[in-house]
Structure formats: C-alpha cells, structure tokens
Design an enzyme around this catalytic site. Structure first.
Site, PDB file in Angstrom:
ATOM      1  N   ARG A  93       0.822  -1.210   0.000  1.00 23.03           N
ATOM      2  CA  ARG A  93       0.000   0.000   0.000  1.00 23.03           C
ATOM      3  C   ARG A  93       0.857   1.261   0.000  1.00 23.03           C
ATOM      4  O   ARG A  93       0.509   2.262  -0.642  1.00 23.03           O
ATOM      5  CB  ARG A  93      -0.946  -0.009   1.211  1.00 23.03           C
ATOM      6  CG  ARG A  93      -1.962   1.119   1.186  1.00 23.03           C
ATOM      7  CD  ARG A  93      -3.028   0.918   2.245  1.00 23.03           C
ATOM      8  NE  ARG A  93      -2.501   0.982   3.598  1.00 23.03           N
ATOM      9  CZ  ARG A  93      -3.246   0.823   4.700  1.00 23.03           C
ATOM     10  NH1 ARG A  93      -4.538   0.570   4.581  1.00 23.03           N
ATOM     11  NH2 ARG A  93      -2.707   0.898   5.894  1.00 23.03           N
ATOM     12  N   LYS A 125      -2.838   6.596   1.699  1.00 19.27           N
ATOM     13  CA  LYS A 125      -2.674   6.989   3.103  1.00 19.27           C
ATOM     14  C   LYS A 125      -1.739   8.196   3.222  1.00 19.27           C
ATOM     15  O   LYS A 125      -0.705   8.155   3.900  1.00 19.27           O
ATOM     16  CB  LYS A 125      -2.166   5.802   3.916  1.00 19.27           C
ATOM     17  CG  LYS A 125      -2.570   5.835   5.383  1.00 19.27           C
ATOM     18  CD  LYS A 125      -2.295   4.501   6.041  1.00 19.27           C
ATOM     19  CE  LYS A 125      -2.576   4.547   7.536  1.00 19.27           C
ATOM     20  NZ  LYS A 125      -4.003   4.765   7.849  1.00 19.27           N
ATOM     21  N   GLU A 143     -16.218   6.648   4.854  1.00 17.04           N
ATOM     22  CA  GLU A 143     -15.564   6.006   5.988  1.00 17.04           C
ATOM     23  C   GLU A 143     -15.560   6.936   7.182  1.00 17.04           C
ATOM     24  O   GLU A 143     -15.924   8.108   7.079  1.00 17.04           O
ATOM     25  CB  GLU A 143     -14.142   5.570   5.642  1.00 17.04           C
ATOM     26  CG  GLU A 143     -13.196   6.690   5.239  1.00 17.04           C
ATOM     27  CD  GLU A 143     -11.806   6.150   4.914  1.00 17.04           C
ATOM     28  OE1 GLU A 143     -10.926   6.263   5.791  1.00 17.04           O
ATOM     29  OE2 GLU A 143     -11.592   5.623   3.810  1.00 17.04           O
TER      30      GLU A 143
END
Length: 413
Positions: free
Chosen positions: A157, A259, A295
């Site tokens: 990721r 992220k 989210e």
C-alpha cells in the site's frame, strides 16, 4: 569509552560507533563484523543478539545491536502500567531511517536512538504535504514469540501511495525487513500477551528542500514504534458516531484512496466538533451525492443486515484498509455474504448492526448513529453478535491464539 554497533538491512550494512559519554557519531568501525543478511528470519533473530559490542577492555559482550546507535540491554524491564495503557505515544529505544534522492532507489538504512529529527523548513513534506504513513502492530505470545500481521500488505500500500504522491518507495521486502528490525530492536516495549500491542508507524516523506511546487529532491523513510492499548477509550464497547453532511474527507480523483498525511488533517475540524458534542467520531458521506457512506475519520465502516455484511466499495475515495480486507475474508469464511458496493444512509439507519475496522481499532462496534439530528441505536445493550464474532476471530489470529489458515501471520521469534 567507545561502543561499536553493527546491523544490516536488505542490501547493505553500516558499522558505526559512538562516544559513550555524549553519543556523538565518530567513524566507521575499524574491525567490522562480517556482513549478514536479514534473511532468513531466524538467522536475523540470532544475529540481532550476536556479540558485536566491545567493552572498554576490548572484550566482546553480548547485547542487542542496531545501526548507528549506542546499544541498550533489551533485558531491562519497562516501567509501564500495562493495564492502563492507552493509545498514546510512549518513547521507545530505536527508530529506523533510510534516505534516497529523487530518481534513485532506497538501499541503505539504519537504526538510531528514538528522538527528534532535523529537517529543512523548506522540506517538501512541510510545504506541500508530500508524505505518507502506514500503521501496523506487533503482538507478544505467551511463549515469547513475536507476531506481525500482514506487513507485506502495508508495504504494498505504501508503494501504491508513493506512486500517487510522486515519491520513491522502499520495496515491499525492504519495508517488511525494516519493520522486523525495528520491532526486534524495541522488543522490551511489546506489551505482555493480552495487554496491548506494539504499534508500528512507518513514514515516507519528501525531506529535501523545495520552494516551488515540485517533488522534493530527497526522501526519508522512517519507522518508530509505541506500545498501545485501545484506540477508543471505550475499548470493545459501542461507540457513537455522527454523520457529517457538510465537510468531506475526500473527492473523486483526489487522494482519499492513499494513506497520505493530508487526508487526516482534513478530518480534524469535524472530528473535534463531534467529540465536543460527546460523539466518538465522524462518519463521512460521498462529496457528489451526499448520500453514500465513505468512511470514519480513521477507519472503514460495515453495515450488517441479516446474514449480509455491506461495506463501501473501494473506488479511489476510500482507503483500502488492511483490516477491512482481512475482515471481509474472515466473514466470508464464516458463512457471511459480504458485499462491496455503494451503501446509502438509509441502509445504514435500517441496519441490524454497524461496526468499524482499522489497524488501531481492529473492530469497533457502533452503538448509535446520529444523522440530521435523529439518533438511531443498534441493539438493546452490549456489543453486537457479528462485531463480537469477527473481532474475536481476527484478534485471536493476530495474537497467535488460533491456527493461521490464511497465511497472514509473520513470526519473528
């Protein structure tokens, strides 16, 4: 006196020694120990305890080793109240750091004492937010073994996020081996079984100076760790969320799916306002239709209706959580039907049960949702059956209490 320290990363080793009086870095060791590789892991574990430090008399003695650091005996106990451990920073012994220039590849890293870092005020990460972070945990088993949970997923990721943010990234192997080294160097800070975990925070940032808007000329990969307890002070008990209808966490075509550090600064205002009103956190909607769930500030959301578990699909605005991915697989293995699709507010309010997932929270059941002034509660009391079932299944797997049929757990000792 001088202390020599030796350690390696995936490709190279640096041998440094320090003045024991002031910790200043002096020069490369004159008589370096042989090079050794991180792999295989058992060999790494043994070599982390290889006697490569010299006393004032010149005799060799055994101790933990680390790059560029004065080594501390890791048999020393940690003076912490493990039963009262929360989710806050505790200063540990070592952190890992590695640098490379733009257009080059990461190749050489080191363990150094945990502490402040020096960075230019014109660094890309400070001026233009060119930075990413990851989060994962290490657990201690009753037999002394140390476990990591799917660290290669975090490395993958980070590589995907780095591409979006125009940054070089460590390879997945470099990432995983750096995590292993940092955890083992800070082994004494891993809480006892059942008392918490060692939270691992890898960072990737544009540390080089840049004035005009452009990718930074230099990048730093850094890992630090901290023992932690529960993220929400409620622990595994229902949290209360409010649906945010005005502010948005991400937009299509943006960076909501990686992220990057900016994603989290953007939620602070709404989150602070919600907490001031007594809510645990904020649930965000999509920025286009304002009716589909996205989210929570730092975790993914799931909605349960009968035997069907629904969660928002990953389409660029939602972070592809590793705990989210794991919960989906665990739920399917237990006979649940899991759907990744657009989930509306109406479905949320009509659900039997709602829960959140994330590295920090693992699984956090939702007790109530407030939307446009109306509050909906889930269940009469306690934790929902599905939340409890999935939480237990995943945490027992992470802590090595059940057989790992998924091949997700990495054992360090």
């Amino acid at each position: 006196m001088e202390s020599a320290a030796c350690f390696s990363n995936a490709t190279t080793v640096r041998l440094l020694h320090r003045n024991a009086n002031d910790g200043a870095l002096l020069s490369p060791c004159r008589n370096p120990a042989p090079l050794f590789s991180f792999l295989p892991l058992k060999k790494l574990s043994d070599q982390l305890r290889f006697p490569c430090l010299r006393s004032a008399s010149g005799s060799i003695y055994a101790s933990e080793v680390g790059l560029g650091s004065t080594i501390r005996n890791h048999n020393e106990s940690v003076d912490l109240d493990w039963d009262s451990l929360g989710f806050g920073l505790v200063h540990t012994d070592y952190m890992y750091t590695m640098k490379c220039s733009r257009g080059e590849s990461f190749s050489e890293g080191e363990l150094v004492p945990f502490g402040n870092i020096e960075i230019s005020p014109s660094a890309g990460v400070l001026n233009y937010g060119q930075g990413l972070f990851e989060g994962l945990k290490a657990y201690r088993k009753a037999d002394g073994n140390i476990l990591l949970f799917r660290p290669e997923e975090n490395g993958t990721r980070m590589m995907m996020g780095a591409e979006r943010m125009c940054m070089p990234s460590p390879s997945v192997n470099q990432f995983v081996e750096a995590v292993k080294a940092t955890v083992l160097a800070n082994e004494r800070w891993i809480p006892p079984p059942g008392k918490g975990s060692l939270y691992i925070r890898p960072l990737l940032m544009g540390s080089g100076s840049v004035l005009g808007l452009a990718p930074a000329p230099e990048y730093t990969f850094l890992i630090y760790v901290s023992p932690v307890g529960n993220y929400f002070r409620e622990g595994l008990s229902p949290i209360n969320l409010i649906v945010e209808t005005e502010m948005h966490r991400a937009t299509p075509g943006g960076t909501g799916g990686v992220k990057t550090i900016g994603n989290y600064a953007a939620v602070l205002k709404a989150q602070s306002a919600a907490k001031a009103k007594g809510y645990s956190d904020v649930l965000y909607l999509d920025s286009v239709h304002k009716k589909y769930l996205e989210e929570v500030s730092s975790c993914n959301v799931f909605v349960v209706k009968g035997n069907i578990i629904s969660t928002p699909a990953i389409k660029g605005t939602i972070l592809p959580g590793i705990t989210r991915k794991s919960i989906i697989d665990v739920a399917r293995s237990q006979g649940f039907q899991v759907e990744e699709k657009p989930v509306t507010v109406d479905e949320l309010l009509d659900a039997d049960e709602v829960f959140c997932t994330g590295t920090a929270v693992v699984v956090s059941p939702v007790g109530s949702i407030t939307y446009l002034g109306k509050s909906v509660s889930y269940g009469s009391s306690g934790v929902g059956l599905v939340s409890q079932q999935l939480y237990t299944a995943l945490t027992q797997l992470q802590m090595g209490l059940t057989e790992d049929k998924m091949g997700w757990v990495v054992e360090l000792k």
